[in-house]
Design a protein around this motif. Structure first.
Motif: not given
Length: 500
Positions: A193-222
């Motif tokens: 929720x904190x990240x979604x508010x900072x980026x100005x997007x919904x939480x659903x869109x945030x999760x889609x971006x995590x799983x399809x772009x940022x995590x697979x391409x090695x930008x972010x690791x939880x």
């Protein structure tokens, strides 16, 4: 563990492959941790306490806190050994040495559950430590940490973020970079929720971006999922994931960038260039405003403003390469920004208005009367024209309600108790202990600690009854007899009662 990625010392002597790793090849901090344990309490933070739903600090059970503390020490030692080029056998030798205080956790596992269980635990810790060391870097000082973040910012700004999903991923990644800069390193904490508010997007869109772009391409690791009031632990990487491990992108990601039919003599390669050039600081400052919501100016306007701020006076062709936005989207977005007076063109080049970053538009001196529109008077007026005023406030209110409901559920779960059974004896209320589900019924008990199979009525050779009435499974991997297991349990029970 994340703590092991930050070290200030250097190796005492270079370690050569084939040489047996010893304490003198490790940093002084690692040697002290192995020999003396965690004397400073660096790895004890959060082990013996936790936050309740109302924000109060609750103490964990001593055994649970000591186990978590010992696991953190073991993981830190494993990271030191992995960074020094050691092996799992050398880590095992260091942890199971009886004089090494840092290996008490692994030694207790060997005493309590057997040597095989301890070796399996060490192998799991070693696998996690090796993966962490191979994908992280050593930060020798705070200045080095800021240099690493600056390099990551440059890499983010020169990476092409194609398509609507790519531009949304840029907003999310910039939000995490903001959190990392505040934390002082790639390791940082942030909730969804904190990240979604900072980026100005919904939480659903945030999760889609995590799983399809940022995590697979090695930008972010939880590294750790958040719980209660604690956000998730993230590590910001450089996006150098192997292309073979990246899943195939969905078709909507390539709608404008990659025309689907080469037979129609469309361009077979991406229209945008292989490198971009945007100012992500500007994007990070503006992306949370209502004017750049989904039905407002959108992410394309963000990256075009960032590209024009990084390099003014660009043609449409140059903007296609620097912003990684398709030509059609560039024309459409520039027209929309020009309607607010935020950009103007002189010949074939486009430039930002003097106060465009504040949302105030102006009219180009070369504009013809038909092109003159009412300039915007701040980002609030832009959001009002597009009907997106209050989107960020509504999102924050929704997230606040979700947080309150989540904490209420945690509180109800923590207060859940089974109904107590009491009896009255001599005028006193006496609590009757509830039967434990793992206690052995009397019909199953046999002499000498054996267990009768309720189906066959014969003694089960693999099961025994411990001194507290619990079942103990004796497997072929366990190297201790039942008497040794019962003695170890009695010793642990005595230590627990004395500590309590």
């Amino acid at each position: 563990m994340p703590h092991s990625t930050h070290q200030t010392g250097s190796l005492r002597r270079p370690f050569h492959p084939g040489e047996r790793l010893g304490l003198h090849q490790l940093p002084p901090a690692a040697g002290d941790l192995i020999l003396l344990g965690d004397l400073t309490g660096r790895y004890a933070a959060g082990s013996y306490s936790k936050l309740s739903s109302d924000g109060q600090t609750l103490l964990r059970a001593d055994r649970q806190g000591a186990a978590e503390h010992g696991h953190r020490i073991t993981a830190a030692i494993a990271c030191h050994v992995a960074r020094a080029g050691g092996t799992v056998d050398e880590l095992t030798r260091l942890l199971l040495h009886p004089d090494h205080e840092g290996g008490r956790h692994a030694q207790h596992i060997a005493l309590r559950s057997g040597q095989a269980r301890a070796l399996d635990y060490i192998r799991r810790v070693w696998a996690s430590a090796s993966a962490a060391v191979s994908s992280t870097r050593v930060l020798e000082s705070r200045q080095h940490a800021y240099e690493v973040l600056a390099a990551l910012r440059d890499q983010i700004e020169t990476t092409p973020w194609r398509g609507e999903r790519g531009r949304t991923a840029l907003r999310v990644l910039r939000a995490h970079l903001n959190f990392a800069e505040i934390a002082g390193g790639p390791l940082h904490h942030a909730s969804e929720r904190q990240t979604a508010e900072e980026a100005g997007i919904s939480r659903t869109t945030l999760r889609v971006v995590y799983e399809t772009v940022l995590k697979p391409r090695g930008w972010l690791r939880r590294l750790r999922v958040g719980h209660g009031r604690e956000g998730s632990t993230w590590y910001l990487a450089d996006g150098s994931a192997d292309d073979r491990t990246i899943p195939a992108l969905r078709s909507r990601f390539r709608t404008t960038q990659y025309p689907p039919d080469p037979v129609l003599e469309e361009w077979p390669t991406p229209e945008t260039g292989a490198a971009a050039d945007v100012d992500s600081t500007v994007i990070g400052r503006l992306m949370g405003h209502d004017a750049f919501a989904h039905h407002g100016l959108g992410s394309a306007a963000l990256v075009i403003i960032g590209a024009l701020h990084a390099r003014p006076a660009q043609t449409v062709g140059e903007l296609v390469g620097s912003s990684s936005v398709s030509r059609a989207t560039v024309y459409r977005t520039l027209r929309r920004l020009a309607d607010h007076g935020l950009v103007y063109h002189s010949g074939e080049t486009w430039t930002l208005a003097p106060r465009a970053l504040e949302g105030f538009g102006s009219t180009s001196p070369e504009a013809v009367p038909e092109e003159i529109t009412k300039p915007a008077q701040g980002w609030d007026s832009v959001a009002k024209r597009h009907g997106t005023t209050g989107v960020a406030a509504q999102r924050k209110a929704l997230h606040a309600a979700e947080r309150a409901a989540y904490r209420d559920v945690l509180e109800r779960l923590s207060e859940h108790r089974s109904r107590a059974v009491v009896i009255v004896r001599d005028g006193r209320r006496v609590l009757v202990p509830a039967p434990r589900p793992d206690e052995i019924p009397s019909a199953w008990q046999a002499p000498h600690g054996c267990v009768l199979d309720p189906v066959t009525g014969r003694a089960a050779p693999d099961w025994r009854i411990a001194t507290d009435g619990r079942l103990i499974l004796i497997t072929s991997a366990d190297q201790r007899s039942y008497d040794e297991l019962a003695a170890a349990h009695a010793e642990a029970l005595s230590e627990w009662e004395s500590a309590a």
